[in-house]
Design a protein around this motif. Structure first.
Motif, mmCIF file in Angstrom:
data_model
loop_
_atom_site.group_PDB
_atom_site.id
_atom_site.type_symbol
_atom_site.label_atom_id
_atom_site.label_comp_id
_atom_site.label_asym_id
_atom_site.label_seq_id
_atom_site.Cartn_x
_atom_site.Cartn_y
_atom_site.Cartn_z
ATOM 1 N N GLY A 27 33.155 29.335 41.759
ATOM 2 C CA GLY A 27 34.511 28.798 41.589
ATOM 3 C C GLY A 27 35.046 29.084 40.194
ATOM 4 N N GLY A 28 34.183 28.963 39.194
ATOM 5 C CA GLY A 28 34.599 29.278 37.828
ATOM 6 C C GLY A 28 34.946 30.751 37.677
ATOM 7 N N ALA A 29 34.137 31.628 38.304
ATOM 8 C CA ALA A 29 34.410 33.066 38.236
ATOM 9 C C ALA A 29 35.738 33.387 38.910
ATOM 10 N N VAL A 30 35.992 32.785 40.062
ATOM 11 C CA VAL A 30 37.256 33.015 40.776
ATOM 12 C C VAL A 30 38.437 32.534 39.931
ATOM 13 N N ALA A 31 38.281 31.371 39.290
ATOM 14 C CA ALA A 31 39.365 30.853 38.451
ATOM 15 C C ALA A 31 39.632 31.785 37.265
ATOM 16 N N LEU A 32 38.563 32.326 36.659
ATOM 17 C CA LEU A 32 38.752 33.260 35.550
ATOM 18 C C LEU A 32 39.443 34.540 36.007
ATOM 19 N N VAL A 33 39.014 35.079 37.157
ATOM 20 C CA VAL A 33 39.626 36.308 37.675
ATOM 21 C C VAL A 33 41.090 36.053 38.028
ATOM 22 N N ALA A 34 41.363 34.910 38.670
ATOM 23 C CA ALA A 34 42.742 34.593 39.044
ATOM 24 C C ALA A 34 43.614 34.429 37.803
ATOM 25 N N GLY A 35 43.095 33.757 36.794
ATOM 26 C CA GLY A 35 43.849 33.594 35.557
ATOM 27 C C GLY A 35 44.093 34.929 34.876
ATOM 28 N N GLY A 36 43.078 35.785 34.845
ATOM 29 C CA GLY A 36 43.239 37.116 34.258
ATOM 30 C C GLY A 36 44.258 37.944 35.016
ATOM 31 N N ALA A 37 44.227 37.854 36.349
ATOM 32 C CA ALA A 37 45.191 38.605 37.157
ATOM 33 C C ALA A 37 46.617 38.117 36.900
ATOM 34 N N LEU A 38 46.784 36.807 36.762
ATOM 35 C CA LEU A 38 48.109 36.273 36.477
ATOM 36 C C LEU A 38 48.614 36.714 35.099
ATOM 37 N N VAL A 39 47.714 36.751 34.119
ATOM 38 C CA VAL A 39 48.104 37.216 32.791
ATOM 39 C C VAL A 39 48.506 38.689 32.853
ATOM 40 N N ALA A 40 47.713 39.493 33.559
ATOM 41 C CA ALA A 40 48.017 40.920 33.692
ATOM 42 C C ALA A 40 49.339 41.134 34.433
ATOM 43 N N ALA A 41 49.579 40.355 35.477
ATOM 44 C CA ALA A 41 50.831 40.483 36.226
ATOM 45 C C ALA A 41 52.026 40.113 35.348
ATOM 46 N N GLY A 42 51.869 39.077 34.528
ATOM 47 C CA GLY A 42 52.945 38.682 33.627
ATOM 48 C C GLY A 42 53.219 39.753 32.580
ATOM 49 N N ALA A 43 52.151 40.367 32.063
ATOM 50 C CA ALA A 43 52.327 41.427 31.067
ATOM 51 C C ALA A 43 53.008 42.644 31.697
ATOM 52 N N ALA A 44 52.617 42.997 32.915
ATOM 53 C CA ALA A 44 53.226 44.137 33.598
ATOM 54 C C ALA A 44 54.715 43.862 33.898
ATOM 55 N N ARG A 45 55.025 42.617 34.258
ATOM 56 C CA ARG A 45 56.407 42.247 34.544
ATOM 57 C C ARG A 45 57.272 42.361 33.272
#
Length: 185
Positions: free
Chosen positions: A163-181
């Motif tokens: 669950g911690g790994a999934v939360a880290l990956v999800a948070g990283g993906a959201l940060v990357a999506a925000g940067a790309a936007r």
């Protein structure tokens, strides 16, 4: 909104991985030294968070109770009458080691109260880390009753780590999506 979600996901993931380290880094209360009148002997609860059929050990330092004192031990919590507690007599030096195994159908918070020359209440949290067993005595992953003292040390559920790994990956993906936007804008 995306920034808040990313921050929450990254924080939750990091906390899951840091929590076991923080829990074991807490300083234990030192045992009273000989000739020390003002200091209270220490108490240490090994594994205050366990899964069903696992064992937690409560260790009272030398001088906590009277030598060879019989201490009243009571357990409260879900199906507490089916919990197993071993050891209620202090050693010759006043120390005592007690093991607690929750019932096979137990879950939640358990209070183990000790009443003797001194009183103490330990709180142990039991979670469903794996499927509940019909009986802890027949669970092949659990040592037979009477050998609880050998079951020391903690473990972290793979579900929590996942669950911690999934939360880290999800948070990283959201940060990357925000940067790309922001880059496209």
């Amino acid at each position: 909104m995306l920034k808040k979600l990313a921050a929450i996901s990254l924080t939750a993931g990091a906390l899951v991985f840091i929590a076991p380290t923080v829990a074991t880094a807490a300083p234990s209360v030192p045992a009273a030294t000989s000739g020390s009148y003002a200091e209270t002997p220490g108490v240490n609860v090994d594994d205050p968070i366990i899964d069903i059929c696992e064992v937690s050990t409560i260790v009272f330092g030398s001088g906590y109770f009277l030598p060879s004192e019989t201490v009243n031990v009571s357990v409260s919590g879900l199906n507490a009458a089916n919990a197993a507690v071993s050891g209620n007599t202090a050693a010759e030096d006043g120390s005592m080691t007690v093991t607690f195994r929750p019932p096979s159908d137990g879950e939640g918070s358990y209070a183990i109260a000790f009443e003797g020359s001194r009183s103490y209440t330990a709180t142990i949290t039991v979670s469903h880390g794996h499927d509940s067993a019909v009986s802890c005595d027949h669970d092949p992953g659990v040592a037979p009753a009477g050998s609880e003292l050998a079951l020391t040390g903690g473990s972290v559920s793979p579900w929590i780590l996942g669950g911690g790994a999934v939360a880290l990956v999800a948070g990283g993906a959201l940060v990357a999506a925000g940067a790309a936007r922001r880059k496209r804008a």
